[in-house]
Design an enzyme around this catalytic site. Structure first.
Site, PDB file in Angstrom:
ATOM      1  N   GLY C 161       0.823  -1.192   0.000  1.00  0.00           N
ATOM      2  CA  GLY C 161       0.000   0.000   0.000  1.00  0.00           C
ATOM      3  C   GLY C 161       0.865   1.253   0.000  1.00  0.00           C
ATOM      4  CB  CYS C 162       0.148   4.693  -1.137  1.00  0.00           C
ATOM      5  SG  CYS C 162      -1.520   4.867  -0.472  1.00  0.00           S
ATOM      6  CE1 TYR C 163      -1.552   8.283   3.848  1.00  0.00           C
ATOM      7  CE2 TYR C 163      -3.383   6.793   3.462  1.00  0.00           C
ATOM      8  CZ  TYR C 163      -2.901   8.084   3.571  1.00  0.00           C
ATOM      9  OH  TYR C 163      -3.732   9.151   3.409  1.00  0.00           O
ATOM     10  CB  CYS C 166       5.020   6.574   2.940  1.00  0.00           C
ATOM     11  SG  CYS C 166       5.697   8.222   2.932  1.00  0.00           S
TER      12      CYS C 166
END
Lengths: 386, 386, 386, 386
Positions: C161-163, C166
């Site tokens: 996932g993107c979060y 990061c």
């Protein structure tokens, strides 16, 4: 009842119901009216949110205006208020408008239905049959700067479209004074996205519309016909215009850039000096030209005179141009005028808030006139700028 | 040297220096060239950041292109590269351009200085004296779609302005084919804020420019003269136009909405049928009209033919309109055409990225042509859309 | 077939099909792959646009990539490509993933389904039954910086996932080196709106989301569990974190601001000097403190060592902070580190493009690894910055 | 003079001068006060625009408030008004504040200078010497929700910073009720760009700040000390917090996301049930836990009780989260509370308009209190939402 003719009984506030209160125009009307000293909002009608507080739909209103949305019950509608502001789209209002009128109520309508003198024009551009053509005779076009007297006595006011308000007020002084040719008028306009209403179309999603600019409805937008009707009345003859709307990556505001060629009588001076040497006849010693010469400052003077009784029309000083942020959130329209001597053409720039002077606050300006209140009541707020 | 005439020695990359590399056009050139298979960037010249890595100024380049900015040392400049792309504003380049030419270097210049055939036009609109008027004779206007052959052999290319590129390519097929009247051409255009360059003026600050739209330079913008020069050459006669730029609350992208009246020969049919009953003569049985009738699809066909060799010009299908997000970050220009039969007027909409086809990538398109590379080398990237 | 184990036959490009190509992640994959030197896109599958060119849906691709969208026909799917990138939401892929694996195809999946080691965690946070739990054993978490070797041989890669990308990359060096306490980790993150996908929900409309900022999914967002799984593996023990996502009024980019308290061993020095006079023991003459003292620059060094083989992780110099515009449109993640001595707390700031390193380009990074291409192939483009 | 003690003579409006009226805080004060029924703006002082109408600087005010800007003439200053609102940056006011106080005037100051109890804290964080330390004793911190009584009698009110207002009001009920641990409070906040004032720094230009998100002043922002001072007073002991500000790509609004661990007494229940089987002890039959258990709704109740007399603090219903658009342009602060049981942590989200409750309208709230007007006079306008 609070309204007797146009005289205002200042012990009682006018009761106003807003139909379609949860759309963007509707909620702007609520936002303004909840602070209007002479108005009591008695009902907010919003089919999609019946039973919810309007401040649940628009939480900026929490603690300020928490009225519950009710459904559109036609039978009981008339008893809800003295004045009804209808923000439902054109075509829907046929169910209740005749009833309200019958019961002696006043109506301000935001649809296109009652803006037209000629039912055929409406039917052609809206591609639908008009259900209440007989009402066109009593409806008044709600542009106070042109129809203030008629609005005073109106029972059915057709609030103008956003682009038409911006375009017509931008051109009225030129046409009324017959300063421009009428066959080459071009209105190039751009609007913020609230103009599309509270919609979930993909094209209005943030990711598809931010950092983007496009035209739409080129040569076919409905507002063209509304603009043409009013410009024709001002000019005293049939006028057709090019009107091109664009979609701006912002919320509020319309800017119209309007091009019109100066009338040949006005420009005749140059050509009349047929034999003259151009170098000597550049205005210094040419009496004819001097006299007749149009300048930007003369045009500005003309506009100011034309709108001298219109508090919400601000004619900018020479060299200044309107910007949408100066009118956003307000009922003002700012107009700048540039004379392009090279082209013998006037360029008018007019800016307003499509939700303000282009819709909600203009409706309240009409309401004030209809109720005999000072026209600016509840409306003298500047835009946010920031 | 890598360039021998126009033949390209593919063992060696062309050495390119970017002068003024830290402005918005300069850095866009760097961004594209660092990925160009035939180019080696040998110097990035940026007075304000001498000694800093360009990736400290634009950290998106970290780890990709970390070259240090050097100062503009005129003496040593010629040895830095084969081709120099100058992104400093008009007026400054007089110090080094003659020297570079003398040393056999090629130059692509982004200033207005070398875009003009007539030095007086430049001096009038730029309100400054031209310091190198003799170079106007050898400078080539860097619009590949019109001057591809001349660019091949050019040593000094004047990269066109952003608005002119958008306007000229939008009108060229109509003027070249003499389809439109030339006295009522109106170009209404809007640009993203990068068009103003890397400036700190208050009007370009976020808080003053977001959620705002305004015109500027009405009837006086310098690009008017550049547009008129090229349109006049296309039309074979002197043309003047109204050009109005606007500032959009977004970064990249120009959309021009162009209005032009169809030529009277084309429209004569209607009026020539003087005696005819309008109801019968609506095109069904009227041979003359049938033959001559212009349609949107015929115009689209005409545009496609005109640009058949131009990969970066995309003529949209009927009913589609250009949007800036489709060209942002790319070298494409999208053109949509609408014939407004009601007005006998053509409305052309053209969109490009002011930093792309309107500046940086167009310069690289010229570079490719000048160096004999395939014209699209390094440029076939789509815009980001998102 | 182009792929033999991991060795790459460079005469043939790898054939890739993109399933769900018209969503925002899908189209970003298409945008990158159409320019990838080792890839041939053989199919773009998009149920809603079957029969339309993908460049009609995303006109930025006109003339660059005009392939027609086809429907998801499971039977014929396997023959379409060697590698399948699935961008359909979690839950849908069960129909075709087993079949593709059976036929020896490789899959990169963007759903949450295969990111978990423990099916119960998935089922609890996604509130749905997992249909293919047996595949969790062969699925590899597609974060190259942590699982590069496993990705090389993977047939099913679960793109993170993107979060989580990061957050995990921001914390990995601290946890792996046991520098921080694990019970007070707070990840406060904000994403651009593309993170929500190509949706028409009112909250993602321009007018509702521009000039607005809000948190969502507080204490309940699914990505929490994905982050916790990977942080626990790094720490060697179960970790729970607070993760709060926010919605930014912009398109692309995530910034995570991560707070973690330094380990007590590291901070013990101060308290161990119990008797010492604070004024004298401020680090100058205190040998113990000197030795053990953590500084921002030591942390930066540690991060750089940890990521020394990871081209797409850029550890910023001391005093510099990441900004989303530097990574937007790219596969980079920028990480800045600040040691707050006053609080004995590390603050890590990590920025990536939610559609880039947070989704599409990370998938292609995995594709490169799976196919034996240099990891950065087709990915070394800087963000747009502008 | 209009003010006698705190009693208000309603025949006379209070005379107010705005010093620094052309900055963003100053003009917001002007915008609100020009519509305030009890205030007469007697002077607008703006050094950079002396002799210009304020409506030339902010044309949204044209026709509404056209007063001319005057220079800061210290000698004649006292006679200009009864109350002076100073919007000049910290440090400058030393020239005139003592004089105004001597002449019996009241002052509301927007600088940091008078917000501190301890001059050393100011001098450390502002890195400057305090010129008027003796005034700290009489200055009142202008946060009505905490210091209403003191403000009534104040002659010098130090208007709080925007981040501090948002942070302190978000945490006050928790600290005052000793519900949270004080060593792990984290305040992660983000502000619109107007927070930076009317500046031309490149980082605040549209092209550099739109579509971007970044932190700044990490671990060093001055507001940290102001927040810590007030939180310490609320907690009855010295508190340090992590405060991280971020810059949002929008104009107005601050959202603070605040993390605090529940006190160990409150969480002791779980661990006190040492021998209990987790499956049986999940709150259903556990009397001890039942009694003590904190829930989100209990916290909301607590907040509502704490702020029961504070009209501008809106505590949201469970499940609702604040959004900046709901408070933009208003004096409201919206607070949402989420109890994360998993983490035994409270997450408070508070939103206000940095120019409104975070600056200008809060100053007017103080003005109302100082002058004995109803506290909400002139301030009960909802945000624009759109």
């Amino acid at each position: 009842m609070a309204i007797v003719g146009n005289s205002y009984d200042n012990k009682k506030k006018v009761k106003v119901a807003v139909i379609g209160a949860t759309g963007y125009v509707g909620i702007e009307i609520v936002r303004i009216l909840q602070n209007h000293p002479m108005v009591e909002i008695t009902s907010v009608i919003g089919q999609s949110f019946v039973g919810q507080k309007i401040s649940d739909v628009y939480p900026n209103l929490r603690g300020i205006f928490d009225m519950e949305c009710i459904s559109l019950d036609i039978e009981s509608l008339p008893e809800k208020a003295d004045v009804f502001i209808n923000c439902l789209p054109h075509g829907i209002s046929k169910e209740f408008i005749p009833l309200l009128l019958e019961k002696g109520k006043k109506i301000i309508d935001h649809g296109g239905d009652f803006r037209y003198k000629n039912v055929e024009v409406y039917e052609k551009w809206y591609k639908t049959k008009h259900e209440l053509p007989e009402l066109l005779k009593i409806a008044v076009y709600g542009l106070p700067e042109l129809y203030r007297e008629a609005i005073k006595d109106a029972v059915l006011v057709a609030n103008p479209g956003c682009y038409p308000t911006c375009s017509i007020l931008g051109l009225a002084p030129l046409l009324k004074n017959k300063l421009i040719q009428t066959d080459n008028i071009i209105i190039d306009a751009a609007s913020g996205i609230t103009g599309a209403g509270r919609k979930t179309d993909l094209q209005y999603s943030f990711c598809e519309s931010t950092e983007n600019f496009k035209a739409y409805g080129v040569a076919t937008h409905r507002h063209t016909s509304e603009i043409e009707q009013e410009l024709s009345l001002l000019a005293g003859k049939e006028i057709m215009v090019s009107f091109t709307p664009h979609l701006l990556p912002m919320k509020r505001g319309i800017l119209a850039t309007i091009y019109a060629n100066l009338n040949s009588e006005l420009t005749a001076n140059k050509s009349s000096c047929k034999g003259a040497d151009k170098a000597t006849c550049n205005g210094v010693n040419c009496e004819i030209k001097e006299e007749a010469e149009i300048t930007t400052s003369k045009l500005i003077e003309l506009y100011r005179k034309f709108y001298k009784n219109d508090k919400f029309v601000r004619i900018l000083d020479e060299g200044k141009l309107p910007e949408t942020k100066n009118v956003a959130g307000s009922n003002f329209i700012d107009i700048g005028i540039v004379l392009d001597k090279r082209m013998n053409r006037v360029i008018v720039l007019s800016a307003l808030d499509n939700l303000g002077k282009g819709a909600a606050s203009q409706a309240i300006q009409c309401l004030n006139i209809m109720c005999g209140f000072p026209e600016e009541t509840g409306l003298m707020t500047p835009g946010l700028y920031l």
